[in-house]
Design a protein around this motif. Structure first.
Motif, mmCIF file in Angstrom:
data_model
loop_
_atom_site.group_PDB
_atom_site.id
_atom_site.type_symbol
_atom_site.label_atom_id
_atom_site.label_comp_id
_atom_site.label_asym_id
_atom_site.label_seq_id
_atom_site.Cartn_x
_atom_site.Cartn_y
_atom_site.Cartn_z
ATOM 1 N N THR A 15 0.799 -1.227 0.000
ATOM 2 C CA THR A 15 0.000 0.000 0.000
ATOM 3 C C THR A 15 0.829 1.273 0.000
ATOM 4 O O THR A 15 0.268 2.373 -0.069
ATOM 5 C CB THR A 15 -0.926 -0.001 1.230
ATOM 6 O OG1 THR A 15 -0.148 -0.307 2.403
ATOM 7 C CG2 THR A 15 -2.023 -1.045 1.078
ATOM 8 N N ASN A 222 -7.635 3.173 -8.002
ATOM 9 C CA ASN A 222 -6.966 2.835 -6.743
ATOM 10 C C ASN A 222 -5.877 3.840 -6.383
ATOM 11 O O ASN A 222 -5.631 4.108 -5.215
ATOM 12 C CB ASN A 222 -6.318 1.447 -6.844
ATOM 13 C CG ASN A 222 -7.327 0.357 -7.093
ATOM 14 O OD1 ASN A 222 -8.480 0.451 -6.678
ATOM 15 N ND2 ASN A 222 -6.906 -0.685 -7.794
ATOM 16 N N ARG A 223 -5.176 4.355 -7.394
ATOM 17 C CA ARG A 223 -4.039 5.239 -7.139
ATOM 18 C C ARG A 223 -3.802 6.128 -8.350
ATOM 19 O O ARG A 223 -4.149 5.762 -9.477
ATOM 20 C CB ARG A 223 -2.781 4.419 -6.825
ATOM 21 C CG ARG A 223 -1.613 5.196 -6.232
ATOM 22 C CD ARG A 223 -1.974 5.894 -4.933
ATOM 23 N NE ARG A 223 -2.344 5.020 -3.857
ATOM 24 C CZ ARG A 223 -1.511 4.591 -2.914
ATOM 25 N NH1 ARG A 223 -0.241 4.953 -2.945
ATOM 26 N NH2 ARG A 223 -1.931 3.820 -1.934
ATOM 27 N N LEU A 263 -2.184 -1.351 -6.437
ATOM 28 C CA LEU A 263 -2.460 -0.461 -5.310
ATOM 29 C C LEU A 263 -1.428 0.646 -5.145
ATOM 30 O O LEU A 263 -1.647 1.569 -4.365
ATOM 31 C CB LEU A 263 -2.549 -1.267 -4.007
ATOM 32 C CG LEU A 263 -3.646 -2.328 -3.960
ATOM 33 C CD1 LEU A 263 -3.621 -3.037 -2.616
ATOM 34 C CD2 LEU A 263 -5.013 -1.697 -4.194
#
Length: 285
Positions: A15, A222-223, A263
């Motif tokens: 993460t 997600n990112r 992620l």
């Protein structure tokens, strides 16, 4: 460049990712802690003895001699650790929230670490100053401008443009929903806004809040990360990475086919290839 297959060790999703200032090591943060690996070989070097149960952000100071690690325990505590680097010695712990700290940032000269939602401190962790109520819980919806002068705060509605040093509200943006994630362009002329379900990524003017460009198909990402020149944005959507033109909002190209959800994304400039940017991708197998 997809690195999911070469890791082979990950059980928990990665993460947070950070590249050391010398470009020789990469740090990988997850619920398993913080691992140090060589770059680009990805050979295991060791682990950082963090106390964070969840690691959500890793940021080196501009000179590469300090590291901020942010995270905590969901619904229990939010914490930021300050580390001396490369000695990997913990200098200080800062705990001021009842939920996770998702993002941290350094001022451009490295004299101040901006962390939590609305707290700031000197690089030694001293001089803790509250810029708003300490009662705020989740410490994620904040981003620091590239020049270190402004904060975009989406912890409440309306969203607020703040002075980074004093916390003073300079502008209010009614269209910024609470919990939206934001990221400033490298030259500070636009702010990417995302993180709301089924709402496309928007590039807004930080002062007026007006829409400049919408990435219409960049939904539920997600990112997100900007290229160093601000001309491209890379987004992680499920198992795919998409690269967008920030002037037109059009899709430039896609990097599909990763083993699982992506992620984390970072840009890595290769000095021997001045015009090339590689997308380092870390994901759950």
């Amino acid at each position: 460049m997809a690195l999911c297959e070469s890791l082979g060790f990950a059980v928990a999703p990665i993460t947070a990712v950070a590249l050391s200032a010398d470009g020789q090591q990469v740090l990988l943060g997850s619920q398993q802690g913080i691992e140090i690996r060589t770059w680009p070989e990805m050979e295991f070097v060791g682990k950082v003895a963090t106390k964070l149960a969840h690691v959500h952000d890793l940021k080196f100071s501009p000179d590469g001699q300090l590291l901020l690690a942010a995270g905590g325990s969901p619904a229990e505590s939010g914490r930021v650790e300050l580390w001396d680097w490369p000695n990997v010695t913990r200098l200080r712990e800062l705990e001021h929230y009842s939920d996770l700290v998702y993002r941290v940032a350094w001022s451009p000269d490295g004299s101040e670490g901006i962390y939590g939602t609305l707290f700031r401190a000197t690089a030694t962790g001293q001089g803790l100053q509250s810029l708003a109520s300490r009662g705020q819980a989740s410490a994620g919806p904040l981003s620091l401008s590239t020049d270190g002068k402004f904060l975009m705060d989406t912890s409440t509605r309306p969203g607020r443009l703040r002075d980074a040093e004093t916390g003073e509200v300079l502008k209010e943006h009614l269209d910024l929903l609470p919990g939206s994630l934001t990221s400033w362009s490298p030259i500070g002329d636009r702010v990417a806004v995302w993180g709301q379900a089924n709402v496309p990524v928007r590039l807004i003017d930080p002062e007026s809040g007006g829409l400049k460009v919408e990435l219409k198909d960049a939904v539920n990402i997600n990112r997100l990360t900007w290229s160093p020149d601000g001309k491209r944005i890379a987004t992680a959507i499920g198992k795919d990475i998409s690269v967008w033109d920030t002037s037109s909002g059009m899709l430039a190209h896609s990097l599909p086919g990763h083993a699982a959800g992506v992620l984390s994304l970072i840009h890595i400039s290769e000095p021997t290839r001045l015009r090339r940017i590689s997308y380092a991708v870390f994901c759950l197998k």
